[in-house]
Motif scaffolding. Sequence first.
Motif, PDB file in Angstrom:
ATOM      1  N   GLN A   1      29.347  44.521  66.516  1.00 45.86           N
ATOM      2  CA  GLN A   1      30.929  44.580  66.598  1.00 45.86           C
ATOM      3  C   GLN A   1      31.387  42.941  66.566  1.00 45.86           C
TER       4      GLN A   1
ATOM      5  N   LEU B   1      34.243  41.416  67.417  1.00 45.30           N
ATOM      6  CA  LEU B   1      35.826  41.653  67.846  1.00 45.30           C
ATOM      7  C   LEU B   1      36.410  40.257  67.957  1.00 45.30           C
TER       8      LEU B   1
ATOM      9  N   ILE C   1      37.880  48.348  63.744  1.00 43.74           N
ATOM     10  CA  ILE C   1      37.821  49.136  65.117  1.00 43.74           C
ATOM     11  C   ILE C   1      38.647  48.519  65.877  1.00 43.74           C
TER      12      ILE C   1
ATOM     13  N   GLY D   1      26.829  42.023  69.894  1.00 46.69           N
ATOM     14  CA  GLY D   1      28.473  41.967  69.599  1.00 46.69           C
ATOM     15  C   GLY D   1      28.965  41.020  70.547  1.00 46.69           C
TER      16      GLY D   1
END
Length: 603
Positions: A307, A309, A365, A555
Motif C-alpha cells: 500500500q 498511501l 484504496i 507499506g
Amino acid sequence: MMNKRTEYPRPQFQREQWTNLNGEWEFAFDDLDQGMDEKWHEGKVSFSQKIQVPFVYQSELSQINQREVHDRVWYRKEFSYTGEKQVLLHFGAVDYQADVYLNGVYIGGHIGGHTSFSFNVTNYLEKEGQQVLVVKVYDPHADETIPRGKQFWEKESRGIWYTNSTGIWQTVWLEEVAVSHIKQVIFQPDVDEGKVGIRLIFPAEAVGKQVGYQISFQGEAIASDLVMVTSTEMNRSVELYQNKIFRSNFHDNGWTWSPEKPNLFDVSLKLIDSEDAVLDKVVSYFGFRKIHTEKGMTFLNNYPYYQRLVLDQGYWPTGLLTAPTDEDFKRDIELAKEMGFNGCRKHQKVEDPRFLYWADQLGFIVWGECASAPVYTEKAVERLTNEWFEIIERDRNHPSIVTWVPLNESWGVPDIHHNQQQQHFSEGIYHLIHSLDDSRLVISNDGWEMTVTDICAIHNYSHGGVEEGKKYDHFIETLSTVENLINQAPGKWGIYAEGYRHRGEPIMLTEFGGIGYQVGEQDGWGYTSVSDATEFVSEYGRIMSALYSSKALFGYCYTQLTDVEQEINGLLAYDRTPKCDLAKIKEINRQYFPERLYSEAKK
C-alpha cells in the motif's frame, strides 16, 4: 449563486425520484439562545441572512464566510412539493446536533456531525402551498467530548488545527418512495467461494411482495432472480463462478476489484406487487474484493499488496470540509494516482459518500477514519461508539474502503499506555467494528500505543532535514528491522501500550514526511523545509529512500496530499496546484517493488 452540489448524494443506493434541496436557505445565528422562546421552529419567522447549503457559514462558498464561533444556528427553507407517495427527507451530514421541524412540527433529531440521517415526513407535508423546513443546529465548541477531529475550537486556526465547521455540510434532499419499498441492501462478496451475499431490509408493508435483482458486469447480465419477500430481512447467496465469465482463473482474469483494475458489478433491485407493478427500484453496485493479513503482509484478493498511501485531510480553501463540486473529489484521486499512490488515509474525517464513489470507480484504496474527541470520558466513548454504528451502516458497501481507523495517536485516550480502562476502550472498539464488519482490517490506535490491531501503524517524522545527517541515519536504522521499529518509538510512549506486543501483523509507516514548501502567498509550516521545486523533489526522494531501504515495512502513508490552511507540507498546494513535476514523484514512488517480500509470500 448557482448550486454547485447537484449530483445524487448516495450513489450506492440510487432512486430516480428525488429533489435536491441544496442552494439558498435563510439563516440566523442564535447566540442568545432565544430561537425556541421566539418560536423560530414554527417557521413563521423569516431570517435575514442567506446561506448556500451545503456549505457551512465559516466557508467562503456559504456566502457568509464568518470565522466567529457561534454554537447555535438556524436554517429555514421554503419549497413547493406535491406528490402521492411517501416522502423521505435526507441529510448527508450536519455538525453537530440537529433538530428538524417541518411546517411547525418537530419531526426528529440527530446527534453526530459526520453521518447521514433521514425522516419519513409524509404526514407533515401540507396538501397545498409552500412547505417550510426549519433546522436548529447546536454545536457547542467548548464541549470536548464531541468527536471534532481537526476542527479548532477557537476563531482562528493554528498549528495542526483547522477552521471549525458548524451546521449543514452535506446535501439535503427529498426522495419519493412507495409504502412498500427497499430500505437497505448490504453486499457481502466472498472472493474465495465466488459468491456474493445480498441482505435486503424492508418495512413490514413489503412482506408478501416480490423482490427481483439483476447483477451485470460490463453491461452483460450475469445473474438474476425474483423471490417472495417473506420477512423484513432477507438473505440471498448468489453463485458467480458458475457463470461464463468466471469459468476459470477467477482472480487472475481480473474480475476482482483493485486500484489497478477497479471492476464493479452493477445491481438493479425492484420491488413488485401481485399485479407486476414496480413499487420501488434501486440502482447499486459492488466490488469483489478481499483484504487480509498474513506473514507480515497485507493481501488484496489473496495476493500480497504493497500500500502506497497518502494522508488526505479532505479540506478545500473555499468549502472547508465540503468539496466545492463533485469533480473536486474525482480530481484529488486522479492527482494522487498520477503521483503513483494507490490509496489514501482520510484523516480525522468521515468523508462524503461521493468521494468513496469515485474511489470505487477509479480504483483507490481508502482507510476510513473517524474524527476524535480530545478527552476521555464516558460521554466521549458513547459519542464515538455511536458514530461507528452509523459509519459502517452507511459506507460498508464501498469496496475501496479496506481499513477502519477508530483511534489516532491516542487522541481521546491520552493515558492509554498504562490506563486499563482506556485500553479496554481501544480493544473494545476494535472488536466492535470487527463484529459489525468482517470484510476489513481495523487499526486500534494509529501511530503508537496500540493494543490489539491488524496493522502495526507507526508515525515517525524524525527524518530531519538534509543537513541533519545523524538524525537521518538514526531514522534509517529505526526502519531497518522489526525490532527497531517497535522498540525505538519517536515519541513519549512505546509503539504498543503496556501489556500489549507485536504479534506478527504487518508494519506500516503511516505518517512521515511533511516537507514544507511554500508556493504562492500562503505562509505556514512543515516538518522540514525546502525553497524550490528541485529541492522539494530531492528531499522527497531522500526520505523515501530511507523508507525503501527497510526490510521490515510493508507499506506507507505519506504526509500529505495538500497544504491545509497554515500547513504547507502538502505535495499539492491548498488549491491543488502541483508543487513540482508530478511525474518525478511517481518515479520515486515506483522505484521500489518489494520482490523479496512477495517471493517469501509464495513459499
